[in-house]
Design a protein around this motif. Structure first.
Motif, short mmCIF file in Angstrom:
data_model
loop_
_atom_site.label_atom_id
_atom_site.label_comp_id
_atom_site.label_asym_id
_atom_site.label_seq_id
_atom_site.Cartn_x
_atom_site.Cartn_y
_atom_site.Cartn_z
N PRO A 14 95.40 18.77 37.58
CA PRO A 14 94.34 18.27 36.72
C PRO A 14 94.80 17.07 35.90
CG PRO A 14 95.35 20.20 35.75
CD PRO A 14 95.98 20.03 37.09
N LEU A 24 95.21 24.73 27.39
CA LEU A 24 94.10 25.22 28.22
C LEU A 24 94.40 26.63 28.71
CD1 LEU A 24 91.46 24.54 29.88
CD2 LEU A 24 93.01 23.93 31.74
N THR A 189 89.19 23.71 35.07
CA THR A 189 89.06 22.25 34.96
C THR A 189 88.13 21.63 35.99
OG1 THR A 189 90.97 21.86 36.40
CG2 THR A 189 91.40 22.12 34.04
N THR A 191 89.16 20.84 38.89
CA THR A 191 90.02 20.07 39.78
C THR A 191 90.15 20.79 41.12
OG1 THR A 191 91.26 19.29 37.87
CG2 THR A 191 92.29 19.01 40.02
#
Length: 806
Positions: A14, A24, A189, A191
């Motif tokens: 990410p 996170l 995320t 990603t």
């Protein structure tokens, strides 16, 4: 779970910094407990090649090396490492380099141009320990032949890589691998996730190992493959060693390292047997009483029918889901192997390691749940690595599926999710979260029915899905909403005080609070409580702390020993805590367990001088009466009664029980001489322990007007037997028929003659009493006063045989 950041980013990368990624993960429930670099800061260290090595002319243990460090000229460096030789590539600290300090917090070690035994040294060849990469100090850190000369060692070895250590809760078994964490990062995320592909190996022979599964409640799926003609004499590749070490795993041998690597990569524990050491086939079953197994860690354990095993035709070979046996372990002589990957039911593995006082990475994962659908694919991954590193000829895959977990659908109600989370939610938001997590679901208005995937053992009820929704949306999106429920203060009755008030009162008496474990040594219970059958812990955090305490005194004596060992001469401590006793009359409730009484107790200990050293008062040790006075102050305005008693922890002649309204609420006394000697105390401390409820009582004062009449005092000297107690005197005075005129009585003097006295026998003594007499309604006359005094003397004579001293 420990892993390097670079490995994680190979699966999911990410656009976040290292710290942002750590934040996170923590906010998503995967707490980052520690974040550190692979190596501490240092500079000026490059890859160098040793060109020549010659013996130092003035030192037997030193060598003079000619080194190419990519500087354009050959450097002369004096080195004492035993493994230095021409042709190797090693780290070289150039002049001016700053190496990590020897001790944490120290100054960096600077490399200077200098002479060693008369020979100039233009740098230093480094070991792994000198660069703080490991504790290995046996010689230089030898690099691979492909290391470019002159390259910065930090870049070449990726020493700026960060190590993440996650503190995972038991429900996050799917995150016990780098790929599992990457799957979470992808969901958090958005990603893309790089999913590994498992290419089936080309089969070179048709040999299979017979495997029979007799216990489907132990093993739900068992997969395996034979690989022939492997070469175990090769070295584990440097890249694999590096990743294993950065996951906290020590490299062992190529086959063991491959198995461990796949476990950290994909979360699948597996086992590799030496095929030639297996007698016949394998059988998966529960153990039997009397069977024994020597494990890979060298321990020999006794088995029973509560433990799963893998056996061959002659003996037990492995502890199912936990650890392999020593008899079939791979070694440098291994040529043919059997690779096994199975699904062991979590309830069949949970707690088994603790029974034998050890834990393993495999058991840690299997007891939480490992994906049962990927056993074949993971064996293909192991096969791929074995062929690439050790060579070999793989056989066909043997996959037996008996009973796999059935994942019951779980329904998420959007309205309830919004209510529990505390913020508005739409069905589209919930659906997007489930989609990002890779969860299959069916939609209908206001509801989403999820079928948990094979790797999620934690999704069982609606609240689990609600947690997933807010975890992915982010706890930082929650609005700051004040509570709507009315807050009503609990008003404590005036006749009671809080435990905090008791703490403050004890602190005011110069006691310091201690907080100790509720589990203690069994010996303490026998010594200080006379408890031969304390409540034992099933899983103690340390072997000595194996039982629940039924008294606080053992913990306080241990605190005293701790302080005395550090030269503390004066110790006054207390503790307020619960004790645990067997009591069949105690019902099950919110605050207790059926059959276990958990009363709150207050205990204290005083040792050493009564007061800190000072010029105004002579030093003397604290005694029974000092602590008795402290207790009277704590219990005031109650009027406790102190009566001689016995207690397992206390001196039989210097111990009293504390009574309130005829009920025993505690004990106070000197520590028993036996325990003072056993616990190596220089003097006996004074200890007390009583029920907390007794100290929480605080009777409300009742107003009494000041009398308008004047009190009259009279002093009496009476002769009594030595056995007469103060309490008996007070009771006799209270029993006198004085018409309520005696307001108070105090003993203010005791006289015991040293020699023979005409009116006092050898077994008698004279006590002086002061009586205070008062009539609230009228002034006392001499006649009434004298009548009351005579009534007191009459009562003393009748009850105690006392007589007025001549």
């Amino acid at each position: 779970m420990k892993f390097p950041e670079s490995w994680l980013r190979e699966f999911c990368n990410p656009p976040l910094s290292t710290q942002e990624l750590a934040d996170l993960l923590t906010m998503a429930g995967l707490e980052v407990e520690e974040l550190e670099a692979v190596a501490p800061p240092f500079s000026g260290v490059v890859v160098a090649q040793v060109l020549e090595v010659a013996r130092h002319p003035n030192a037997d243990r030193l060598n003079v090396c000619q080194v190419d460090a990519g500087t354009g000229q050959t450097l002369t460096i004096v080195c004492g490492a035993p493994n230095v030789r021409p042709g190797i590539k090693v780290p070289c600290a150039l002049v001016g380099a700053a190496l990590p300090p020897a001790e944490e917090g120290g100054e960096p070690f600077r490399i200077k141009l200098g002479k060693l035994r008369g020979v100039e040294s233009q740098g230093m060849l480094c070991s792994a320990r000198e660069l703080k990469l490991s504790e290995d100090h046996g010689g230089l850190l030898i690099l691979g032949d492909d290391a470019p000369v002159g390259a910065n060692i930090r870049e070449h070895l990726a020493l700026d890589d960060m190590l993440f250590t996650l503190k995972l809760t038991p429900n996050l078994a799917h995150c016990l691998s780098v790929y599992g964490i990457a799957r979470e990062v992808s969901a958090l995320t958005g990603t893309p996730l790089k999913t590994p592909r498992f290419t089936p190996a080309a089969v070179k022979h048709d040999a299979r190992l017979p495997v029979r599964i007799e216990a489907s409640d132990l093993c739900g799926r068992f997969s395996g493959r034979i690989i022939r003609n492997v070469n175990t004499a090769v070295q584990t590749p440097a890249w694999m060693v590096e990743r294993l070490e950065r996951c906290g795993q020590r490299p062992v041998s190529p086959l063991v390292d491959i198995s461990n690597y796949v476990m950290f990569e994909l979360g699948r524990p597996s086992h590799i047997f030496d095929l030639d050491k297996i007698h016949g086939g394998l059988t998966v079953r529960w153990g039997r009483a009397g069977e024994k197994l020597k494990l890979l860690n060298g321990n020999t354990i006794e088995l029973d029918d509560k433990v799963g095993v893998i056996v061959d035709d002659e003996a037990v070979e492995s502890l199912a889901g936990i650890m392999g046996g020593d008899a079939t372990a791979v070694s440098d002589a291994t040529r043919n192997i059997y690779v096994e990957a199975a699904f062991w039911w979590p309830q069949a593995v949970a707690g088994r390691s603790r029974r034998f006082n050890f834990s393993t990475d495999a058991g840690h994962r299997f007891e939480r749940g490992v994906d049962p659908s990927q056993t074949v694919e993971h064996i293909e991954r192991i096969t791929e690595l074995v062929l690439a590193i050790c060579g070999g000829e793989p056989g066909p895959m043997d996959d037996q599926q008996l009973v796999l977990p059935e994942r019951a659908p779980v329904t998420l109600r959007v309205e309830r999710a919004a209510k529990v989370i505390g913020m508005p939610l739409t069905q589209a938001q919930c659906a997007e979260v489930l989609r990002r997590l890779g969860l299959e679901f069916a939609e209908e208005p206001g509801r989403l029915t999820v079928t948990p995937p094979s790797w999620r053992f934690d999704l069982q009820i609606e609240e689990d899905l609600i947690e997933e929704v807010i975890r992915v949306l982010g706890y930082q999106t929650l609005p700051a909403t004040p509570p709507l429920a009315p807050v009503q203060a609990r008003v404590r009755p005036e006749a009671r005080r809080s435990s905090h008030a008791v703490r403050h009162a004890l602190a005011a008496l110069d006691y310091q609070e201690t907080i100790n474990f509720s589990f203690v040594e069994a010996q303490w219970e026998r010594d200080f409580a006379g408890n031969e059958r304390p409540i034992a812990l099933l899983n103690p955090i340390a072997s000595p702390l194996s039982v629940m305490r039924s008294t606080l005194l053992g913990s306080l004596v241990n605190v005293l020993r701790f302080n005395l060992a550090r030269k503390a001469g004066r110790v006054r401590v207390f503790e307020i805590g619960r004790v645990f006793r067997r009591d069949a009359t105690v019902p099950d409730s919110d605050r207790s367990v059926a059959g276990i009484d958990q009363p709150l107790r207050v205990a204290g200990l005083a040792a050493g001088p009564l007061e800190a050293l000072q010029w105004g008062k002579p030093e003397r040790p604290v005694d029974f009466f000092d602590v008795k006075g402290d207790l009277e102050s704590l219990l005031a305005p109650l009027k406790p009664r102190f009566a001689p008693a016995e207690h397992p922890a206390m001196h039989p002649g210097r111990c009293a029980q504390i009574e309130l309204d005829g009920r025993v609420v505690g004990h106070v006394g000197e520590l028993h001489p036996k325990w003072r000697q056993q616990y190596q105390l220089p003097q006996a401390p004074v200890v007390f322990e009583l029920e907390a409820d007794a100290l929480l009582q605080r009777p409300v004062p009742v107003f009494q007007p000041i009398s308008r009449q004047q009190a009259v005092t009279r002093d009496l000297a009476v002769v009594v037997n030595d056995a007469v107690t103060h309490e008996a005197l007070m009771q006799a005075i209270a029993a006198a028929d004085t018409g309520g005129l005696v307001r108070s009585a105090n003993l203010f003097d005791i006289y015991k003659p040293k020699g023979a006295v005409a009116d006092i026998a050898a077994n008698e003594r004279s006590v002086a009493l002061r009586l205070e007499l008062l009539d609230e309604e009228a002034t006392l006359t001499d006649e009434r006063t004298e009548a009351a005094v005579q009534a007191v003397l009459a009562s003393l004579g009748q009850r105690l045989g006392a007589r007025l001293r001549a």
